[in-house]
Design an enzyme around this catalytic site. Structure first.
Site, PDB file in Angstrom:
ATOM      1  N   LYS A  76      -3.408  -5.558   7.813  1.00 24.39           N
ATOM      2  CA  LYS A  76      -4.086  -5.820   9.056  1.00 24.39           C
ATOM      3  C   LYS A  76      -5.648  -5.862   8.805  1.00 24.39           C
ATOM      4  O   LYS A  76      -6.441  -6.386   9.608  1.00 24.39           O
ATOM      5  CB  LYS A  76      -3.975  -4.739  10.127  1.00 24.39           C
ATOM      6  CG  LYS A  76      -2.404  -4.347  10.609  1.00 24.39           C
ATOM      7  CD  LYS A  76      -2.521  -3.277  11.364  1.00 24.39           C
ATOM      8  CE  LYS A  76      -0.962  -2.949  11.748  1.00 24.39           C
ATOM      9  NZ  LYS A  76      -0.944  -1.394  12.258  1.00 24.39           N
ATOM     10  N   GLY A  77      -5.987  -5.492   7.593  1.00 17.65           N
ATOM     11  CA  GLY A  77      -7.458  -5.393   7.410  1.00 17.65           C
ATOM     12  C   GLY A  77      -8.162  -6.482   7.515  1.00 17.65           C
ATOM     13  O   GLY A  77      -9.454  -6.609   7.747  1.00 17.65           O
ATOM     14  N   GLU A 133      -8.690 -11.628   1.931  1.00 18.57           N
ATOM     15  CA  GLU A 133      -8.466 -10.353   2.154  1.00 18.57           C
ATOM     16  C   GLU A 133      -9.403  -9.604   2.620  1.00 18.57           C
ATOM     17  O   GLU A 133     -10.814 -10.052   2.430  1.00 18.57           O
ATOM     18  CB  GLU A 133      -8.110 -10.026   0.411  1.00 18.57           C
ATOM     19  CG  GLU A 133      -7.524  -8.762   0.075  1.00 18.57           C
ATOM     20  CD  GLU A 133      -6.569  -7.805   0.891  1.00 18.57           C
ATOM     21  OE1 GLU A 133      -6.702  -7.657   1.921  1.00 18.57           O
ATOM     22  OE2 GLU A 133      -5.697  -7.496   0.133  1.00 18.57           O
ATOM     23  N   ASP A 134      -9.477  -8.230   2.932  1.00 14.94           N
ATOM     24  CA  ASP A 134     -10.663  -7.542   3.451  1.00 14.94           C
ATOM     25  C   ASP A 134     -11.302  -6.823   2.335  1.00 14.94           C
ATOM     26  O   ASP A 134     -12.613  -6.948   2.357  1.00 14.94           O
ATOM     27  CB  ASP A 134     -10.117  -6.452   4.592  1.00 14.94           C
ATOM     28  CG  ASP A 134      -9.030  -5.580   3.978  1.00 14.94           C
ATOM     29  OD1 ASP A 134      -8.550  -5.936   2.630  1.00 14.94           O
ATOM     30  OD2 ASP A 134      -8.810  -4.397   4.359  1.00 14.94           O
ATOM     31  N   ASP A 137      -9.767  -3.620  -4.381  1.00 13.76           N
ATOM     32  CA  ASP A 137     -10.283  -2.234  -5.075  1.00 13.76           C
ATOM     33  C   ASP A 137      -9.692  -2.340  -6.272  1.00 13.76           C
ATOM     34  O   ASP A 137     -10.401  -2.842  -7.377  1.00 13.76           O
ATOM     35  CB  ASP A 137      -9.631  -1.409  -4.115  1.00 13.76           C
ATOM     36  CG  ASP A 137     -10.197   0.226  -4.371  1.00 13.76           C
ATOM     37  OD1 ASP A 137     -11.180   0.396  -4.893  1.00 13.76           O
ATOM     38  OD2 ASP A 137      -9.442   1.189  -4.061  1.00 13.76           O
ATOM     39  N   LYS A 165     -14.721  -4.064  -4.590  1.00 16.15           N
ATOM     40  CA  LYS A 165     -15.417  -2.605  -5.443  1.00 16.15           C
ATOM     41  C   LYS A 165     -15.065  -3.054  -6.800  1.00 16.15           C
ATOM     42  O   LYS A 165     -14.108  -2.383  -7.305  1.00 16.15           O
ATOM     43  CB  LYS A 165     -14.476  -1.463  -4.855  1.00 16.15           C
ATOM     44  CG  LYS A 165     -14.973  -1.048  -3.556  1.00 16.15           C
ATOM     45  CD  LYS A 165     -14.090   0.161  -3.315  1.00 16.15           C
ATOM     46  CE  LYS A 165     -14.093   0.705  -2.031  1.00 16.15           C
ATOM     47  NZ  LYS A 165     -13.379   1.762  -1.704  1.00 16.15           N
ATOM     48  N   PHE A 186     -15.678   5.065   0.484  1.00 12.29           N
ATOM     49  CA  PHE A 186     -14.647   4.746   1.395  1.00 12.29           C
ATOM     50  C   PHE A 186     -15.324   4.248   2.508  1.00 12.29           C
ATOM     51  O   PHE A 186     -16.012   4.676   3.467  1.00 12.29           O
ATOM     52  CB  PHE A 186     -13.613   5.563   1.639  1.00 12.29           C
ATOM     53  CG  PHE A 186     -12.335   5.068   2.463  1.00 12.29           C
ATOM     54  CD1 PHE A 186     -11.532   4.510   1.728  1.00 12.29           C
ATOM     55  CD2 PHE A 186     -12.339   5.439   3.773  1.00 12.29           C
ATOM     56  CE1 PHE A 186     -10.322   4.314   2.404  1.00 12.29           C
ATOM     57  CE2 PHE A 186     -11.040   4.846   4.337  1.00 12.29           C
ATOM     58  CZ  PHE A 186     -10.102   4.266   3.756  1.00 12.29           C
ATOM     59  N   VAL A 187     -14.941   2.840   2.885  1.00 12.96           N
ATOM     60  CA  VAL A 187     -15.711   2.182   3.938  1.00 12.96           C
ATOM     61  C   VAL A 187     -14.739   1.803   5.375  1.00 12.96           C
ATOM     62  O   VAL A 187     -13.441   1.577   4.887  1.00 12.96           O
ATOM     63  CB  VAL A 187     -16.291   0.759   3.635  1.00 12.96           C
ATOM     64  CG1 VAL A 187     -17.545   1.138   2.591  1.00 12.96           C
ATOM     65  CG2 VAL A 187     -15.306  -0.128   2.867  1.00 12.96           C
ATOM     66  N   ASP A 193      -9.769  -0.075   8.066  1.00  9.03           N
ATOM     67  CA  ASP A 193      -9.407   1.385   9.105  1.00  9.03           C
ATOM     68  C   ASP A 193      -9.295   2.482   8.289  1.00  9.03           C
ATOM     69  O   ASP A 193      -9.265   2.402   7.120  1.00  9.03           O
ATOM     70  CB  ASP A 193      -8.212   1.042   9.699  1.00  9.03           C
ATOM     71  CG  ASP A 193      -6.954   1.449   8.777  1.00  9.03           C
ATOM     72  OD1 ASP A 193      -6.867   0.664   7.553  1.00  9.03           O
ATOM     73  OD2 ASP A 193      -5.937   1.904   9.067  1.00  9.03           O
ATOM     74  N   ARG A 199     -11.379  -0.025  13.259  1.00 10.27           N
ATOM     75  CA  ARG A 199     -11.083  -1.499  12.758  1.00 10.27           C
ATOM     76  C   ARG A 199     -12.326  -2.380  13.715  1.00 10.27           C
ATOM     77  O   ARG A 199     -12.659  -3.308  13.235  1.00 10.27           O
ATOM     78  CB  ARG A 199      -9.828  -2.048  13.019  1.00 10.27           C
ATOM     79  CG  ARG A 199      -8.917  -1.636  12.191  1.00 10.27           C
ATOM     80  CD  ARG A 199      -7.661  -2.382  12.204  1.00 10.27           C
ATOM     81  NE  ARG A 199      -6.445  -1.767  11.661  1.00 10.27           N
ATOM     82  CZ  ARG A 199      -6.159  -1.743  10.367  1.00 10.27           C
ATOM     83  NH1 ARG A 199      -6.936  -2.256   9.447  1.00 10.27           N
ATOM     84  NH2 ARG A 199      -4.909  -1.031   9.902  1.00 10.27           N
TER      85      ARG A 199
END
Ligand code: 5GP
Length: 219
Positions: A76-77, A133-134, A137, A165, A186-187, A193, A199
């Site tokens: 959902k990001g 993509e959000d 990582d 990242k 961590f954002v 979320d 969100r």
């Protein structure tokens, strides 16, 4: 702090919490005002808007002609990002959504496998595909997704991510467009979320450590 998963990949403990066992909002001590849970605004609203506009222009230029471009939003990001990005792309686009889970249910360790919870609704045969993509990582999720989609005979598969990242990359990926490179923090916000919260924040911010300290074994 990170730890080794069974397959040798370094897994961010929060990522496990994120896509594996999910903390429920009410149990993690989140404040009523979500802004109070942010220790630092990393990228503000104006900066995001300007960058998304620029990405949209670059993407428009990269796909000449008016053949259909399929944006594949990874839920959902990427919901918020894809909404803004698609309006910055001035050409014929279609949107499709996929939802994936990186980790087995009830397991806080990475299994290294990606499960498809929601597949594409339409065919991508012969079409240009842009994965939206959000955040990237380790790259494991997108690595899997890229080869999965490539198996469906598209004309091309490219990747755009809002955040990257690079410090934590395990799987090397050809990322075509990146909004912002960020440090290993961590954002949340702008679609991202923690326990399904935050969100809707208009900026990307760093979550206060005390909110997840217990999840990663800190006092
Ligand atoms: P990877 O690239 O490691 O396979 O996984 C990327 C996914 O992990 C992202 O789509 C996102 O769901 C989650 N993730 C990684 N880092 C962060 C972060 O800093 N904040 C949030 N909210 N999710 C993250």
């Amino acid at each position: 702090s990170t730890r080794r998963a069974a397959h040798g990949a370094t897994v961010h403990p929060l990522q496990s919490a994120h896509r594996g066992v999910r903390a429920k909002g009410g149990e993690m001590g989140a404040s009523k005002n979500p802004h109070d849970d942010i220790s630092e605004v990393l990228i503000d609203e104006a900066k995001i808007a300007a960058r998304v506009k620029a990405l949209g222009a670059e993407i428009t230029a990269a796909y000449p002609g008016n053949d259909e471009l399929v944006l594949v939003s990874v839920l959902k990001g990427s919901l918020v990002f894809v909404g803004d990005l698609m309006r910055a792309i001035d050409r014929n686009v279609r949107i499709d959504v996929m939802e994936v889970s990186s980790y087995g249910g009830g397991n806080t360790e990475s299994s290294g496998t990606v499960r498809i919870l929601k597949d594409l609704s339409g065919s991508i045969d012969g079409l240009d595909v842009l994965i939206v993509e959000d955040i990237i990582d380790t790259g494991l999720t997108l690595n899997y997704l890229t080869s999965y989609l490539a198996g469906k005979n598209p004309r091309s598969v490219r990747i755009v991510t809002l955040l990257d990242k690079p410090a934590r990359r395990i799987a090397e990926l050809p990322v075509d467009w990146t909004g912002f490179e960020i440090p290993d923090k961590f954002v949340v916000g702008y679609g991202l979320d923690f326990g399904e919260h935050y969100r809707n924040l208009r900026y990307v911010g760093v979550l206060k450590r005390e909110l997840y300290a217990s999840l990663i074994g800190e006092a």
